[in-house]
Design a protein around this motif. Structure first.
Motif, short mmCIF file in Angstrom:
data_model
loop_
_atom_site.label_atom_id
_atom_site.label_comp_id
_atom_site.label_asym_id
_atom_site.label_seq_id
_atom_site.Cartn_x
_atom_site.Cartn_y
_atom_site.Cartn_z
N ALA A 1 0.83 -1.20 0.00
CA ALA A 1 0.00 0.00 0.00
C ALA A 1 0.87 1.26 0.00
CB ALA A 1 -0.93 -0.01 1.21
N VAL A 2 1.96 1.24 0.75
CA VAL A 2 2.85 2.40 0.82
C VAL A 2 3.48 2.65 -0.56
CG1 VAL A 2 5.03 3.24 1.81
CG2 VAL A 2 3.33 2.15 3.29
N HIS A 3 3.95 1.59 -1.18
CA HIS A 3 4.57 1.70 -2.51
C HIS A 3 3.57 2.28 -3.52
CE1 HIS A 3 7.45 0.47 -5.66
NE2 HIS A 3 6.36 0.26 -6.39
N ALA A 4 2.35 1.78 -3.49
CA ALA A 4 1.32 2.25 -4.42
C ALA A 4 0.95 3.71 -4.16
CB ALA A 4 0.09 1.35 -4.34
N ALA A 5 0.76 4.08 -2.89
CA ALA A 5 0.34 5.44 -2.55
C ALA A 5 1.42 6.45 -2.93
CB ALA A 5 0.04 5.54 -1.06
N TYR A 6 2.65 6.19 -2.54
CA TYR A 6 3.73 7.11 -2.90
C TYR A 6 3.97 7.11 -4.40
CZ TYR A 6 5.01 8.43 1.82
OH TYR A 6 5.01 8.97 3.09
N GLY A 7 3.89 5.95 -5.00
CA GLY A 7 4.08 5.85 -6.45
C GLY A 7 3.07 6.70 -7.21
N ARG A 8 1.79 6.62 -6.82
CA ARG A 8 0.75 7.43 -7.47
C ARG A 8 1.00 8.92 -7.27
NH1 ARG A 8 -2.58 3.55 -5.46
NH2 ARG A 8 -3.13 4.86 -3.69
N PHE A 9 1.28 9.30 -6.02
CA PHE A 9 1.53 10.71 -5.73
C PHE A 9 2.69 11.24 -6.56
CE2 PHE A 9 4.02 13.93 -3.48
CZ PHE A 9 3.09 14.94 -3.38
N LEU A 10 3.78 10.51 -6.61
CA LEU A 10 4.98 10.98 -7.31
C LEU A 10 4.80 10.94 -8.83
CD1 LEU A 10 7.53 9.37 -4.91
CD2 LEU A 10 7.02 11.81 -5.14
N ALA A 11 4.04 9.97 -9.32
CA ALA A 11 3.77 9.93 -10.76
C ALA A 11 2.91 11.13 -11.16
CB ALA A 11 3.08 8.62 -11.13
N ASP A 12 2.02 11.54 -10.27
CA ASP A 12 1.16 12.70 -10.54
C ASP A 12 1.88 14.03 -10.31
OD1 ASP A 12 -0.90 10.99 -11.13
OD2 ASP A 12 -1.88 11.20 -9.17
N ASN A 13 2.99 14.00 -9.57
CA ASN A 13 3.74 15.22 -9.22
C ASN A 13 5.23 15.05 -9.52
OD1 ASN A 13 1.58 16.85 -7.66
ND2 ASN A 13 1.44 14.78 -6.82
N PRO A 14 5.58 14.88 -10.78
CA PRO A 14 6.99 14.62 -11.11
C PRO A 14 7.92 15.78 -10.74
CG PRO A 14 5.72 15.04 -13.11
CD PRO A 14 4.74 14.94 -11.97
N ASN A 15 7.41 17.01 -10.77
CA ASN A 15 8.27 18.15 -10.40
C ASN A 15 8.66 18.10 -8.93
OD1 ASN A 15 8.18 19.14 -12.99
ND2 ASN A 15 6.52 20.58 -12.56
N PHE A 16 7.77 17.60 -8.09
CA PHE A 16 8.08 17.45 -6.67
C PHE A 16 9.26 16.50 -6.49
CE2 PHE A 16 7.66 15.05 -2.72
CZ PHE A 16 7.67 16.08 -1.79
N LEU A 17 9.22 15.37 -7.17
CA LEU A 17 10.29 14.39 -7.06
C LEU A 17 11.60 14.95 -7.62
CD1 LEU A 17 11.18 11.61 -6.19
CD2 LEU A 17 10.35 10.71 -8.38
#
Length: 166
Positions: free
Chosen positions: A109-125
């Motif tokens: 669940a952690v991998h999926a949640a962070y993965g979705r957030f970061l995929a949606d916010n590539p500039n943040f990463l």
């Protein structure tokens, strides 16, 4: 010339008064916490007629030096606090990485949640990755000569991997 040089000239009674007055103005040019005009107005309104009164000239210099010394002390204290704060960054980042151990496990669940957030916010990463590299380069390069071993980089790498799998 430096602030100290001008301050010494203001006090030097062997110099013509006009030069001492000009030296006070030059000292304000070196330390002007409110901008030149506002600082000049502040010290002269508190000290008196600096143009013609030697006691007022010296009071104005004292006001300026007192303010400058307080500011330098504040800056030194801030530098010490920042140094102490930097010393805890590695521990904090390591704790975060340990708390997010499931980040490295695809399907969690952690991998999926962070993965979705970061995929949606590539500039943040991207920005976070750049900041980690900058911080490592400035403050932790001697302790971690290889970036890939720096705890902040390990965490960002895990975040990138989660983002790529989402």
């Amino acid at each position: 010339m430096s602030f100290g040089t001008y301050a010494r000239r203001v006090r030097d009674q062997a110099l013509p008064y006009g030069r001492r007055y000009t030296s006070l103005r030059c000292a304000v040019g070196h330390y002007k916490p409110l901008g030149f005009n506002a600082t000049w107005n502040h010290i002269t309104s508190r000290a008196g007629q600096v143009r013609t009164d030697e006691a007022a000239l010296l009071r104005a210099l004292d006001i300026l030096e007192t303010s400058r010394e307080a500011r330098l002390a504040e800056m030194a204290a801030f530098a010490l606090r920042r140094k102490a704060e930097r010393e805890y960054v590695v521990e904090i980042v390591s704790d975060i990485h340990r708390a997010l151990e499931d980040l490295n496990r695809p399907g969690s669940a952690v991998h999926a949640a962070y993965g979705r957030f970061l995929a949606d916010n590539p500039n943040f990463l991207t920005t976070t990755g750049q900041r980690v590299i900058s911080y490592w380069s400035c403050y932790h390069r001697s302790a971690y000569p290889r970036l890939r071993e720096y705890p902040g980089h390990l965490l960002v790498s895990a975040l990138r991997a989660a983002s790529a799998r989402s």
